[in-house]
Design a protein around this motif. Structure first.
Motif, short mmCIF file in Angstrom:
data_model
loop_
_atom_site.label_atom_id
_atom_site.label_comp_id
_atom_site.label_asym_id
_atom_site.label_seq_id
_atom_site.Cartn_x
_atom_site.Cartn_y
_atom_site.Cartn_z
N ILE A 26 38.39 -33.08 -27.13
CA ILE A 26 37.76 -33.79 -26.02
C ILE A 26 38.83 -34.37 -25.11
CG2 ILE A 26 36.73 -36.02 -25.49
CD1 ILE A 26 34.57 -35.53 -27.24
N GLY A 27 39.84 -34.97 -25.70
CA GLY A 27 40.85 -35.63 -24.91
C GLY A 27 41.72 -34.68 -24.12
N ILE A 28 41.78 -33.40 -24.51
CA ILE A 28 42.68 -32.48 -23.85
C ILE A 28 42.34 -32.32 -22.39
CG2 ILE A 28 43.50 -30.10 -23.82
CD1 ILE A 28 42.99 -29.97 -26.80
N SER A 29 41.07 -32.11 -22.08
CA SER A 29 40.69 -31.86 -20.70
C SER A 29 40.72 -33.12 -19.87
CB SER A 29 39.30 -31.26 -20.64
OG SER A 29 38.36 -32.21 -21.04
N GLY A 30 40.65 -34.28 -20.50
CA GLY A 30 40.62 -35.50 -19.74
C GLY A 30 41.97 -35.96 -19.26
N CYS A 31 43.05 -35.47 -19.86
CA CYS A 31 44.37 -35.97 -19.52
C CYS A 31 45.35 -34.82 -19.50
CB CYS A 31 44.83 -37.00 -20.55
SG CYS A 31 43.64 -38.32 -20.82
N ASP A 224 45.27 -40.78 -28.45
CA ASP A 224 45.33 -41.64 -27.27
C ASP A 224 44.40 -41.14 -26.17
OD1 ASP A 224 47.20 -42.97 -28.73
OD2 ASP A 224 48.91 -42.44 -27.47
N ALA A 225 44.33 -39.83 -26.00
CA ALA A 225 43.44 -39.27 -24.99
C ALA A 225 41.99 -39.51 -25.36
CB ALA A 225 43.71 -37.77 -24.82
N MET A 230 36.86 -42.29 -24.53
CA MET A 230 35.75 -43.03 -25.12
C MET A 230 35.54 -44.35 -24.40
SD MET A 230 35.18 -45.78 -27.37
CE MET A 230 36.71 -45.90 -28.33
N ARG A 231 36.62 -45.06 -24.12
CA ARG A 231 36.50 -46.35 -23.42
C ARG A 231 36.05 -46.14 -21.99
NH1 ARG A 231 42.23 -48.19 -26.13
NH2 ARG A 231 41.34 -48.83 -28.16
N PHE A 232 36.48 -45.07 -21.39
CA PHE A 232 36.05 -44.70 -20.05
C PHE A 232 34.53 -44.53 -20.01
CE2 PHE A 232 34.94 -41.18 -17.19
CZ PHE A 232 35.46 -41.61 -15.99
N GLU A 233 33.98 -43.84 -21.00
CA GLU A 233 32.54 -43.59 -21.04
C GLU A 233 31.76 -44.87 -21.31
OE1 GLU A 233 32.23 -40.53 -23.98
OE2 GLU A 233 32.40 -38.93 -22.49
N VAL A 234 32.22 -45.67 -22.26
CA VAL A 234 31.51 -46.90 -22.60
C VAL A 234 31.47 -47.85 -21.42
CG1 VAL A 234 31.59 -48.98 -24.03
CG2 VAL A 234 31.94 -46.73 -25.08
N ASP A 247 53.46 -45.52 -19.16
CA ASP A 247 53.16 -45.45 -17.73
C ASP A 247 52.98 -44.03 -17.24
OD1 ASP A 247 53.28 -48.17 -17.55
OD2 ASP A 247 55.40 -48.21 -16.96
N ASP A 248 53.47 -43.03 -17.98
CA ASP A 248 53.36 -41.65 -17.53
C ASP A 248 52.05 -41.00 -17.95
OD1 ASP A 248 55.86 -41.69 -16.37
OD2 ASP A 248 56.85 -41.16 -18.26
N PHE A 249 51.25 -41.71 -18.71
CA PHE A 249 49.99 -41.14 -19.18
C PHE A 249 48.91 -41.45 -18.16
CE2 PHE A 249 46.22 -40.73 -21.82
CZ PHE A 249 46.52 -39.61 -22.57
N ASP A 250 48.72 -40.54 -17.21
CA ASP A 250 47.86 -40.78 -16.06
C ASP A 250 46.45 -40.29 -16.31
OD1 ASP A 250 50.00 -41.81 -14.65
OD2 ASP A 250 50.61 -39.80 -13.96
N TYR A 251 45.50 -41.04 -15.82
CA TYR A 251 44.10 -40.64 -15.87
C TYR A 251 43.74 -39.87 -14.61
CZ TYR A 251 39.22 -41.21 -14.70
OH TYR A 251 37.95 -40.98 -14.26
N ASP A 252 43.15 -38.72 -14.77
CA ASP A 252 42.77 -37.87 -13.66
C ASP A 252 41.24 -37.75 -13.67
OD1 ASP A 252 42.30 -36.00 -11.75
OD2 ASP A 252 43.61 -34.44 -12.59
N GLU A 253 40.59 -38.48 -12.75
CA GLU A 253 39.13 -38.50 -12.72
C GLU A 253 38.56 -37.11 -12.48
OE1 GLU A 253 35.44 -40.75 -10.41
OE2 GLU A 253 37.52 -41.32 -10.02
#
Length: 258
Positions: A26-31, A224-225, A230-234, A247-253
């Motif tokens: 799940i986390g792969i596609s989100g980050c 981590d992803a 999960m927190r994003f969804e909640v 700081d390099d772990f960016d969220y891409d909406e």
């Protein structure tokens, strides 16, 4: 009308199923970033145990589920594969409507119900997705998210055998998710198990093209992803501060919506 926050991928995961390492992906596609902190994660006090379960799941995925998903993807025409994905996503609308009501989100419940009715009729039992083309897109909800909205702490991160990443809160919600999913009530065992197997293969096949996004320590990256998503969804799209991610772990909406 509420906008999506990556509902399609979340539904592909279909939390009620035992998805082996697929749930981890799940986390792969989100980050798509490569930065994952090597520092101990305070949300993962059981890391030693979790890594052993992760390794077990990874072996099962590598030698059984992934090859089967590759075969399924190779022999299944793209339109048919999209139809299979749409079919199972459509079944998840019932769970979304139920949990949206529990979370006090009647608008999202109404959109999910409309999607189910429209796709089940005009969409040929859900194989097609006319509801999305008509502008009806609901936020995917499950009971783990409902518990989060109710204020239940997420608890420690835990990797479940066969299933993959979870937290104590998410794992607590799995039985409710199971009984709010229509396939649970298919009485014919052969039909039910066949549909479950097809759903598992389809869910895993959707992630084949995203595996090259994994970087560094696979366990830490996926953990981590997954926690970030999960927190994003909640929080309905508000991530907040994740101190264990550098700081390099960016969220891409945009990546969540693909």
């Amino acid at each position: 009308m509420e906008t999506t926050r990556g509902a399609s991928l979340s539904k592909r995961n279909r939390r009620g199923i035992i998805v082996m390492a697929t749930a981890a992906a799940i986390g792969i596609s989100g980050c798509a970033s490569t930065g994952v902190s090597s520092e101990p994660n305070p949300a993962d006090p059981w890391e030693g145990f979790n890594r052993k379960v992760f390794a077990f799941n990874d072996v099962l995925d590598r030698y059984a589920l992934r090859p089967a998903a590759q075969g399924y993807h190779f022999v299944t025409p793209d339109p048919l594969e999209r139809g299979v994905t749409n079919f199972f996503n459509n079944l998840g609308e019932i769970r979304t409507a139920f949990n949206s009501l529990l979370q006090g989100k009647p608008s999202n419940a109404g959109v999910a119900s409309t999607r189910f009715l429209m796709n089940s009729t005009f969409g040929l039992a859900g194989l097609l997705d006319p509801a999305t083309h008509a502008g009806f897109v609901a936020n995917d909800e499950d009971f783990g998210q409902t518990l989060g909205v109710w204020g239940v702490p997420e608890g420690p991160y835990v990797v479940l055998p066969f299933y993959g990443p979870s937290t104590v809160r998410t794992a607590t919600g799995l039985p409710v998710d199971f009984y709010t999913y229509p396939l649970t009530y298919v009485e014919n065992d052969t039909v039910r198990y066949s549909l479950r197997a097809l759903e598992l293969l389809d869910a895993r096949a959707q992630l084949l093209s995203q595996e090259d996004l994994l970087r560094g320590d696979r366990y830490s990256f996926i953990r981590d992803a997954w926690l970030q998503r999960m927190r994003f969804e909640v929080n309905d799209g508000e991530i907040g501060d994740d101190t264990f991610i550098d700081d390099d772990f960016d969220y891409d909406e945009d990546a969540f919506a693909e």
